[in-house]
Scaffold this active site. Structure first.
Site, PDB file in Angstrom:
ATOM      1  N   HIS A 183      47.103 -12.004 -17.033  1.00  0.00           N
ATOM      2  CA  HIS A 183      46.467 -11.861 -18.447  1.00  0.00           C
ATOM      3  C   HIS A 183      47.189 -10.548 -18.651  1.00  0.00           C
ATOM      4  CE1 HIS A 183      44.029 -11.381 -21.929  1.00  0.00           C
ATOM      5  NE2 HIS A 183      44.032  -9.906 -21.526  1.00  0.00           N
ATOM      6  N   GLU A 410      55.902 -30.026 -17.267  1.00  0.00           N
ATOM      7  CA  GLU A 410      55.049 -28.940 -16.676  1.00  0.00           C
ATOM      8  C   GLU A 410      54.761 -29.613 -15.305  1.00  0.00           C
ATOM      9  OE1 GLU A 410      52.527 -27.233 -19.991  1.00  0.00           O
ATOM     10  OE2 GLU A 410      52.989 -29.116 -20.654  1.00  0.00           O
ATOM     11  N   ASP A 434      52.785 -23.548 -15.770  1.00  0.00           N
ATOM     12  CA  ASP A 434      52.272 -24.649 -15.241  1.00  0.00           C
ATOM     13  C   ASP A 434      53.260 -25.433 -14.363  1.00  0.00           C
ATOM     14  OD1 ASP A 434      49.388 -25.035 -16.072  1.00  0.00           O
ATOM     15  OD2 ASP A 434      50.267 -25.652 -18.079  1.00  0.00           O
ATOM     16  N   CYS A 481      60.049 -22.594 -22.054  1.00  0.00           N
ATOM     17  CA  CYS A 481      59.102 -21.790 -22.839  1.00  0.00           C
ATOM     18  C   CYS A 481      58.086 -21.236 -22.296  1.00  0.00           C
ATOM     19  CB  CYS A 481      58.525 -22.884 -24.136  1.00  0.00           C
ATOM     20  SG  CYS A 481      57.738 -24.364 -23.539  1.00  0.00           S
TER      21      CYS A 481
END
Length: 564
Positions: A183, A410, A434, A481
């Site tokens: 985070h 992913e 991921d 991305c």
């Protein structure tokens, strides 16, 4: 003295350390000396005071911070938790222990569900700390506010901490925990905050220490020399000049185009992305339309938001990801089953197939928005693992009016058969967060395995190379991305692996553009081979950095123009 960690981006900062207080210790488990009524009143007052404080802070804060704080205020006022605390107090526990145990029990339940709910577990830890600080009559743990610029050193930052950072005061972040997809790292990229996470020796830094935080080199330099400070000041000035320069299309030194696109979570960020030089959108997340709702939005409700986005990018590519439900974003109207491991369960395209009317409405709304605007819309499906899933989504999307349909890669499965996946669809976009999680079997939200969640790992890079080669062989574009695209030097490696466009937080675009301009396609290919030959993530990064430094020495170009 140098401390090592994982740098976020390529920034550099100079400042004096201010440490964030460590969390309150676990309260002693002993019977209360007070009556249950007195303890219950203390606990109830602390819960109300904490909820009020969080709500008040939310009212004075904008953007994502407001949402985070308001959500935490609701948690602190949750009657279920209040009842659990009261029951424990009546059993003889102190208010402190009752709060600790009640919140810990609820936290463990959420953490066991994984993904998005596991993130909310971190919120509960933070609220528990704040309630117990109220009970103890001490300041709540959190970001200090000394009234002057500082380098913040912390074990880690909670969502509430990161949401309320005063970016005019915090010159850099140093955390002892966390990884490249934590985070804190994601916030640092979004807000252009210089940061190094996972600095295991951060505890050796003391308040007032002068440090250089060099994210590009993964290093914290404590007690720097006069020469080191002067070099850092020069690099800071160079970066400021790069950021202030007029944006231009992304390209390598030999003119090879590499479009630099933006990752956006809502249409509200479109104007700022354009200002920062985004050539379009490589990932538009649509979950904001669905989360915290008890029903899917209508076609008309969705179309209005999509039009707002597309109108901001006339003539430019905009890639929209359909709803990525499940795992960290559970939705009752898509899949309300409780799964023991939701990250490996009914998520992404699997969940949408199980609730196909939701997918059909979203594709219909996107097609209608596309028909009334001038952007070049492309739509992709999340978490595709098989050729059949790619074929299903592409066929349905085109049936409902989508002109260009693709898939996100992913999973290792999709990467390993990328040639066949791309034969069934129009393009691929690699979600490196991921992909690293599934390749390394390391939960991206779990701090204890953060070091394994590194897109520099040769195993992850080899899978990216498989997709890049499949794209080149089929003439299909392949984008990235995930957070990897925002790493200035790794961006060059990704291009060397066959990636044709990069999408990132808009604030990272200037650094990545500057880095790409320092290398040719031949350089990028060589860096990719060097990284693939390494044994691990840190070895790959170091080897490529050394190769880049050697190249700089030969050419005499500036360090920032070579991604340093």
């Amino acid at each position: 003295m140098q401390l090592r960690g994982t740098g976020v981006g390529g920034g550099i900062a100079i400042g004096r350390v201010l440490r964030m207080a460590d969390p309150l210790p676990e309260p002693v488990d002993r019977p209360s000396d007070r009556t249950p009524d007195v303890e219950a009143e203390r606990a109830a007052h602390a819960l109300v005071a904490t909820a009020t404080d969080l709500a008040e802070r939310g009212r004075h804060t904008g953007g994502a911070a407001k949402d985070v704080l308001e959500a935490q205020a609701l948690m602190a006022a949750d009657p279920t938790l209040a009842t659990e605390v009261a029951n424990r107090v009546r059993g003889g526990a102190t208010a402190e222990r009752a709060v600790f145990d009640a919140f810990a029990g609820y936290r463990d339940t959420l953490a066991g569900m994984g993904g998005y709910l596991a993130e909310r577990a971190a919120d509960l830890d933070d609220i528990s700390q704040r309630v117990r600080a109220q009970l103890a009559g001490v300041a709540a743990p959190g970001v200090p506010s000394p009234g002057h610029p500082f380098v913040l050193v912390a074990r880690d930052l909670s969502p509430a901490d990161t949401a309320t950072l005063d970016l005019d005061q915090v010159r850099a972040l140093i955390t002892a925990e966390g990884g490249p997809t934590s985070h804190t790292a994601i916030l640092a990229r979004e807000k252009s905050v210089v940061a190094i996470v996972g600095v295991h020796d951060a505890a050796t830094l003391s308040d007032g220490d002068l440090v250089i935080v060099d994210a590009g080199s993964d290093a914290v330099i404590a007690a720097p020399t006069t020469e080191q400070v002067a070099d850092a000041e020069r690099r800071i000035a160079e970066r400021a000049a790069i950021a202030a320069a007029p944006p231009e299309p992304g390209r390598l030194a030999d003119g090879t185009p590499v479009p630099l696109l933006a990752n956006l979570g809502s249409a509200a960020g479109a104007e700022e992305a354009v200002r920062l030089g985004a050539e379009g959108v490589g990932l538009f997340r649509t979950e904001f339309l669905f989360l915290d709702a008890d029903r899917a939005p209508t076609v008309d409700e969705q179309r209005a938001e999509y039009v707002r986005l597309l109108e901001a990018f006339p003539g430019r590519k905009v890639v929209v990801r359909v709803l990525d439900a499940g795992a960290d974003k559970p939705l009752s109207f898509v899949n309300d089953d409780v799964e023991p491991n939701p990250a490996l369960g009914l998520r992404g395209i699997r969940a949408l197939r199980a609730a196909e009317p939701v997918l059909r409405d979203q594709l219909t709304a996107l097609a209608l928005a596309d028909a009334s605007t001038d952007a070049d819309l492309e739509v992709m499906a999340p978490m595709v693992a098989t050729v059949e899933e790619a074929r299903y989504f592409t066929t349905l999307a085109k049936e409902l009016g989508i002109r260009v349909a693709g898939v996100m890669v992913e999973t290792p499965a999709a990467a390993l058969i990328a040639d066949r996946v791309l034969a069934a669809t129009d393009f691929a976009s690699i979600g490196t967060n991921d992909l690293a999680q599934y390749t390394m079997a390391a939960d991206r939200l779990l701090g204890s395995v953060a070091a394994l969640q590194d897109p520099w790992h040769p195993a992850v890079l080899r899978l990216i190379g498989e997709v890049g080669a499949a794209g080149a062989g089929s003439g299909r574009p392949v984008g990235v991305c995930g957070e990897a695209a925002a790493d200035p030097l790794l961006a060059v490696v990704l291009v060397g692996l066959g990636v044709t466009s990069l999408s990132m937080s808009p604030s990272a675009i200037a650094d990545v553009r500057s880095s790409l301009l320092g290398y040719t396609r031949e350089d990028a290919g060589r860096f990719a081979r060097i990284a693939l030959a390494a044994d691990g993530a840190s070895e790959a990064k170091l080897a490529v950095r050394e190769a880049a430094s050697a190249l700089r020495g030969e050419s005499g170009t500036g360090s920032l123009n070579r991604g340093g």
